[in-house]
Scaffold this motif. Structure first.
Motif, short mmCIF file in Angstrom:
data_model
loop_
_atom_site.label_atom_id
_atom_site.label_comp_id
_atom_site.label_asym_id
_atom_site.label_seq_id
_atom_site.Cartn_x
_atom_site.Cartn_y
_atom_site.Cartn_z
N LYS A 55 0.80 -1.23 0.00
CA LYS A 55 0.00 0.00 0.00
C LYS A 55 0.83 1.27 0.00
CE LYS A 55 -4.73 -0.41 1.58
NZ LYS A 55 -5.08 -1.31 2.68
N SER A 56 1.98 1.22 0.64
CA SER A 56 2.78 2.43 0.80
C SER A 56 4.23 2.09 1.06
CB SER A 56 2.24 3.27 1.96
OG SER A 56 2.45 2.56 3.17
N LYS A 57 5.05 3.09 1.02
CA LYS A 57 6.46 2.91 1.34
C LYS A 57 6.62 2.41 2.78
CE LYS A 57 10.72 5.62 1.50
NZ LYS A 57 11.28 6.99 1.48
N GLU A 58 5.80 2.95 3.64
CA GLU A 58 5.88 2.53 5.05
C GLU A 58 5.50 1.07 5.22
OE1 GLU A 58 3.82 5.04 7.82
OE2 GLU A 58 4.94 6.80 7.24
N ASP A 59 4.55 0.62 4.42
CA ASP A 59 4.18 -0.78 4.48
C ASP A 59 5.35 -1.67 4.06
OD1 ASP A 59 1.59 -0.78 5.45
OD2 ASP A 59 0.89 -2.14 3.88
N LEU A 60 6.03 -1.25 3.03
CA LEU A 60 7.23 -1.96 2.60
C LEU A 60 8.25 -2.01 3.73
CD1 LEU A 60 8.14 -0.93 -1.05
CD2 LEU A 60 7.97 -3.23 -0.14
N TYR A 61 8.40 -0.87 4.35
CA TYR A 61 9.36 -0.76 5.44
C TYR A 61 8.99 -1.74 6.56
CZ TYR A 61 12.37 1.40 8.89
OH TYR A 61 13.34 1.62 9.83
N LEU A 62 7.72 -1.76 6.90
CA LEU A 62 7.28 -2.67 7.95
C LEU A 62 7.46 -4.12 7.54
CD1 LEU A 62 6.24 -0.37 9.69
CD2 LEU A 62 4.19 -1.72 10.07
N GLY A 63 7.24 -4.39 6.26
CA GLY A 63 7.45 -5.75 5.76
C GLY A 63 8.87 -6.21 6.04
N VAL A 64 9.82 -5.34 5.77
CA VAL A 64 11.22 -5.68 6.04
C VAL A 64 11.44 -5.82 7.54
CG1 VAL A 64 13.60 -4.90 5.81
CG2 VAL A 64 12.00 -4.53 3.93
N MET A 65 10.85 -4.91 8.29
CA MET A 65 11.06 -4.94 9.74
C MET A 65 10.54 -6.23 10.36
SD MET A 65 10.06 -2.08 12.57
CE MET A 65 8.62 -2.96 13.13
N ILE A 66 9.44 -6.72 9.82
CA ILE A 66 8.87 -7.95 10.35
C ILE A 66 9.84 -9.12 10.15
CG2 ILE A 66 7.05 -9.67 9.94
CD1 ILE A 66 5.19 -7.17 9.50
#
Lengths: 215, 215
Positions: A55-66
């Motif tokens: 959905k967003s850049k932040e979602d991508l970021y969270l994906g990596v963080m997970i």
DNA sequence: GTAATAGATGACCGTAAGTCATTAAATAAA
DNA sequence: TTTATTTAATGACTTACGGTCATCTATTAC
């Protein structure tokens, strides 16, 4: 009719590929400086396509963080699945988190962000949920182990496992954050060897949890 | 020839006015969502003028944050300028930081940012210097007080004042950050009353610093 | 009263997140 | 096999915002 299944697999695979690309770019440039165009290029896809999967850049970021949360969880799970006494395992938790800090610095740094509420304005419910789940698993692991230490009689019975986890986490995390950003500064200004501070403070906290502080 | 002096005063005054406007906007919207246009409007100036007084948005942010550091420093200085015993004053430090957290939440939140190295890429040397100075003053205040506690014999002589400050800070800050963002979450998930956790953990840490744990 | 200087302005630029009409490919229907 | 339909991918475009700078205005100096 295996087509929907194959498509679903392909979709999952592509999601993973995009996450791989995002991870490379984030680790190289940091969240702020990394751009969606760069991630798209790294993934050999157009920018528009990224938004079909996240959905967003932040979602991508969270994906990596997970991924980072999972790695930490696995390391902690492994460190506590030995046949050592519970009290040693608890000690291992601290050491393992420190090893994680040293070996997976980029992931550790990502946790900074999630801490800061001002930076997840664009996060999807789904990703937020995954984060919370991962987070909970981490807390549960630590809390359960401390509870076991109490049950087995090594740790004082008046210790609250959840509170105790929070204290251990705050201490190690606070010091490691300083190590990450200001190790030299603290060395020069206050003559502090942060690694030693971490060791000593953790030892002190463990000590004060023990039923019999002799050991 | 008082013209240069008057101009200097006016310049200082305008800098303050701009900072007031920035503070209002940052507190209302947060760093990320606040825009320079909004700050300019709040200051009743054009955007270009802001840049005659501050190098970047981040510099403005730091300017506001430094006010927050000063307020905290003043509160801590006041809390430790009583005629109570040193050991009580040290206890006061923790209580005062917590009061700061409650009464100046917006300032407390600003500290999140400075913590994160990824978010000061546009900061001027000057502002960075002011931040470090303020920071150092805070550390010095705490460290000196602990040293005094050692000298007066209330605190164990093997305690390292700097290390000790770091531990106290990490603990209180880590828990207060959680209180700020996830108080309800921890209440519901783990049944933790974070305020109590903070009190108990601080008490525990004080205890372990004392020469005579009786008191 | 005029020249010189300093201060303020806002249209403009560059960048980057996110969108959407269009195109291409894959699947289903005829 | 050909045609229709659905699904996936694209990249030019929109929007938003931090930061700049030629231009204008007011103040000070001469």
């Amino acid at each position: 009719m295996g087509i929907p299944e194959r498509k679903e697999r392909e979709r999952e695979h592509r999601r993973e590929e995009i996450l791989n690309a995002a991870q490379r770019v984030f680790f190289e440039k940091g969240l702020q400086p990394a751009t969606m165009d760069e991630i798209a290029e790294a993934a050999e896809l157009s920018k528009g396509t990224l938004y079909l999967y996240y959905k967003s850049k932040e979602d991508l970021y969270l994906g990596v963080m997970i991924r980072g949360i999972d790695i930490l969880h696995n390391m902690l799970a492994e460190a506590t699945s030995t046949d050592e006494p519970t009290i040693v395992k608890i000690k291992n938790l601290g050491d393992t988190y420190y090893r994680y800090f040293k070996e997976h610095r980029s992931f550790f740094r990502m946790f900074y962000f999630f801490q800061n509420p001002l930076f997840h304005t664009q996060v999807s419910e789904e990703m937020m949920g995954l984060c919370h789940t991962g987070n909970q698993k981490l807390w549960k692991l630590v809390i359960d182990l401390i509870q076991r230490g109490i049950d087995e009689g090594d740790i004082r019975p008046d210790v609250d496992p959840a509170e105790c986890s929070m204290i251990l986490w705050s201490n190690s995390n606070g010091i490691m954050m300083r190590m990450d950003t200001q190790e030299e500064y603290f060395k020069n200004m206050l003559g502090m060897d942060l690694e030693k501070v971490l060791q000593k403070s953790m030892a002190m906290l463990f000590q004060s949890m023990l039923r019999d502080p002799a050991k």
